[in-house]
Design a protein around this motif. Structure first.
Motif, PDB file in Angstrom:
ATOM      1  N   ASP A 227       0.772  -1.210  -0.039  1.00 52.41           N
ATOM      2  CA  ASP A 227      -0.043  -0.083   0.120  1.00 52.41           C
ATOM      3  C   ASP A 227       0.709   1.291  -0.012  1.00 52.41           C
ATOM      4  O   ASP A 227       0.208   2.275  -0.030  1.00 52.41           O
ATOM      5  N   ALA A 228       2.228   1.133  -0.020  1.00 52.64           N
ATOM      6  CA  ALA A 228       2.928   2.363   0.066  1.00 52.64           C
ATOM      7  C   ALA A 228       4.442   1.956  -0.332  1.00 52.64           C
ATOM      8  O   ALA A 228       4.771   0.814  -0.423  1.00 52.64           O
ATOM      9  N   TRP A 229       5.242   2.890  -0.464  1.00 54.31           N
ATOM     10  CA  TRP A 229       6.718   2.446  -0.894  1.00 54.31           C
ATOM     11  C   TRP A 229       7.563   3.040   0.423  1.00 54.31           C
ATOM     12  O   TRP A 229       7.352   4.109   0.722  1.00 54.31           O
ATOM     13  N   ARG A 230       8.060   2.044   0.724  1.00 54.35           N
ATOM     14  CA  ARG A 230       9.013   2.228   1.975  1.00 54.35           C
ATOM     15  C   ARG A 230      10.510   2.292   1.722  1.00 54.35           C
ATOM     16  O   ARG A 230      11.275   2.942   2.254  1.00 54.35           O
ATOM     17  N   ALA A 231      10.894   1.635   0.593  1.00 53.64           N
ATOM     18  CA  ALA A 231      12.066   1.432   0.099  1.00 53.64           C
ATOM     19  C   ALA A 231      12.223   1.213  -1.513  1.00 53.64           C
ATOM     20  O   ALA A 231      11.307   0.499  -2.032  1.00 53.64           O
ATOM     21  N   GLU A 232      13.182   1.400  -2.123  1.00 51.34           N
ATOM     22  CA  GLU A 232      13.573   1.226  -3.489  1.00 51.34           C
ATOM     23  C   GLU A 232      13.308  -0.431  -3.816  1.00 51.34           C
ATOM     24  O   GLU A 232      13.469  -1.090  -2.935  1.00 51.34           O
ATOM     25  N   GLY A 233      12.253  -0.758  -4.629  1.00 57.62           N
ATOM     26  CA  GLY A 233      12.164  -2.194  -4.894  1.00 57.62           C
ATOM     27  C   GLY A 233      10.689  -2.446  -4.426  1.00 57.62           C
ATOM     28  O   GLY A 233      10.279  -3.442  -4.772  1.00 57.62           O
ATOM     29  N   ASP A 234      10.124  -1.706  -3.657  1.00 49.81           N
ATOM     30  CA  ASP A 234       8.881  -1.913  -3.158  1.00 49.81           C
ATOM     31  C   ASP A 234       7.716  -1.633  -4.414  1.00 49.81           C
ATOM     32  O   ASP A 234       7.922  -1.042  -5.133  1.00 49.81           O
ATOM     33  N   CYS A 235       6.597  -2.440  -4.140  1.00 48.71           N
ATOM     34  CA  CYS A 235       5.646  -2.369  -5.234  1.00 48.71           C
ATOM     35  C   CYS A 235       4.395  -1.622  -4.596  1.00 48.71           C
ATOM     36  O   CYS A 235       4.094  -1.911  -3.345  1.00 48.71           O
ATOM     37  N   LEU A 236       3.876  -0.636  -5.282  1.00 50.82           N
ATOM     38  CA  LEU A 236       2.652   0.031  -4.465  1.00 50.82           C
ATOM     39  C   LEU A 236       1.444  -0.426  -5.736  1.00 50.82           C
ATOM     40  O   LEU A 236       1.528  -0.452  -6.921  1.00 50.82           O
ATOM     41  N   THR A 237       0.439  -1.320  -4.720  1.00 49.13           N
ATOM     42  CA  THR A 237      -0.695  -1.902  -5.792  1.00 49.13           C
ATOM     43  C   THR A 237      -1.865  -1.393  -5.319  1.00 49.13           C
ATOM     44  O   THR A 237      -2.190  -1.395  -4.162  1.00 49.13           O
ATOM     45  N   VAL A 238      -2.755  -1.032  -6.255  1.00 50.00           N
ATOM     46  CA  VAL A 238      -4.028  -0.746  -5.917  1.00 50.00           C
ATOM     47  C   VAL A 238      -5.086  -1.430  -6.657  1.00 50.00           C
ATOM     48  O   VAL A 238      -5.028  -1.713  -7.803  1.00 50.00           O
ATOM     49  N   ALA A 239      -6.315  -1.504  -5.811  1.00 45.87           N
ATOM     50  CA  ALA A 239      -7.399  -2.213  -6.752  1.00 45.87           C
ATOM     51  C   ALA A 239      -8.304  -1.114  -7.438  1.00 45.87           C
ATOM     52  O   ALA A 239      -8.421   0.097  -6.984  1.00 45.87           O
ATOM     53  N   ALA A 240      -8.621  -1.188  -8.773  1.00 46.61           N
ATOM     54  CA  ALA A 240      -9.595  -0.442  -9.306  1.00 46.61           C
ATOM     55  C   ALA A 240     -10.875  -0.660  -9.083  1.00 46.61           C
ATOM     56  O   ALA A 240     -11.237  -1.755  -9.486  1.00 46.61           O
TER      57      ALA A 240
END
Length: 188
Positions: free
Chosen positions: A61-74
């Motif tokens: 749900d957020a970027w905490r560090a490089e390499g993280d994925c931010l995924t959202v439901a449409a």
């Protein structure tokens, strides 16, 4: 921690973090062979595999560090119709990778374009990305067309660059820079 203000609203959608309550809707498209056919290593998922996928996405749900994925439901009135994600590939280069998957019953009406546009706007305008790229199998015309509608240009065709279902496959790479994003003609 860096995240959008949720939900991100568009004319027809709300983009928000994935929750376990989304399992039925996500399973409805993850179990379909036509949805996973271009995804590397993916086969139609069982309900338990979709549950594990939803639990993993719920933590993105957020970027905490490089390499993280931010995924959202449409989300529409019909529920979750797809997933859009930005993977933070480089802090130094301010680069991210776009990904998306939508239920075929909701394709052809511009909803995937609308969702991806909203997430890219957050990435460029709020986070300050310099470049976003996306990749797809060379025969995945729907993904290539969507990236084109977003204003992304095809930068490369990597010939026989990876193994896909036991065969060598070409990969298309699309990208857009922040200044191109700001001056593009939005899709109609």
């Amino acid at each position: 921690m860096i995240q959008p203000s949720y939900p991100i609203r568009t004319a027809r959608l709300a983009l928000r973090p994935v929750t376990i309550d989304d399992l039925d809707h996500v399973y409805a498209f993850q179990r379909r062979p036509d949805v996973v056919r271009w995804m590397l290593g993916a086969e139609p998922r069982t309900r338990e595999q979709s549950r594990a996928s939803v639990l993993a996405m719920a933590g993105e749900d957020a970027w905490r560090a490089e390499g993280d994925c931010l995924t959202v439901a449409a989300v529409t009135d019909a529920g979750v119709i797809g997933i859009v994600e930005l993977v933070w590939r480089s802090q130094l280069d301010r680069t991210a990778e776009l990904g998306f998957v939508f239920h075929p019953d909701h394709c052809g009406r511009g909803l995937a374009t609308e969702a991806a546009t909203a997430l890219l706007s957050w990435g460029f305008d709020e986070f300050g990305l310099h470049r976003v790229y996306g990749r797809c199998h060379c025969r995945n015309g729907a993904s290539a067309r969507l990236m084109g509608r977003l204003g992304m240009r095809q930068e490369a065709r990597h010939v026989e660059s990876y193994r896909f279902k036991g065969e060598w496959a070409d990969q298309l790479v699309f990208a857009i820079l922040a200044q191109e994003w700001r001056t593009r003609t939005p899709p109609s």
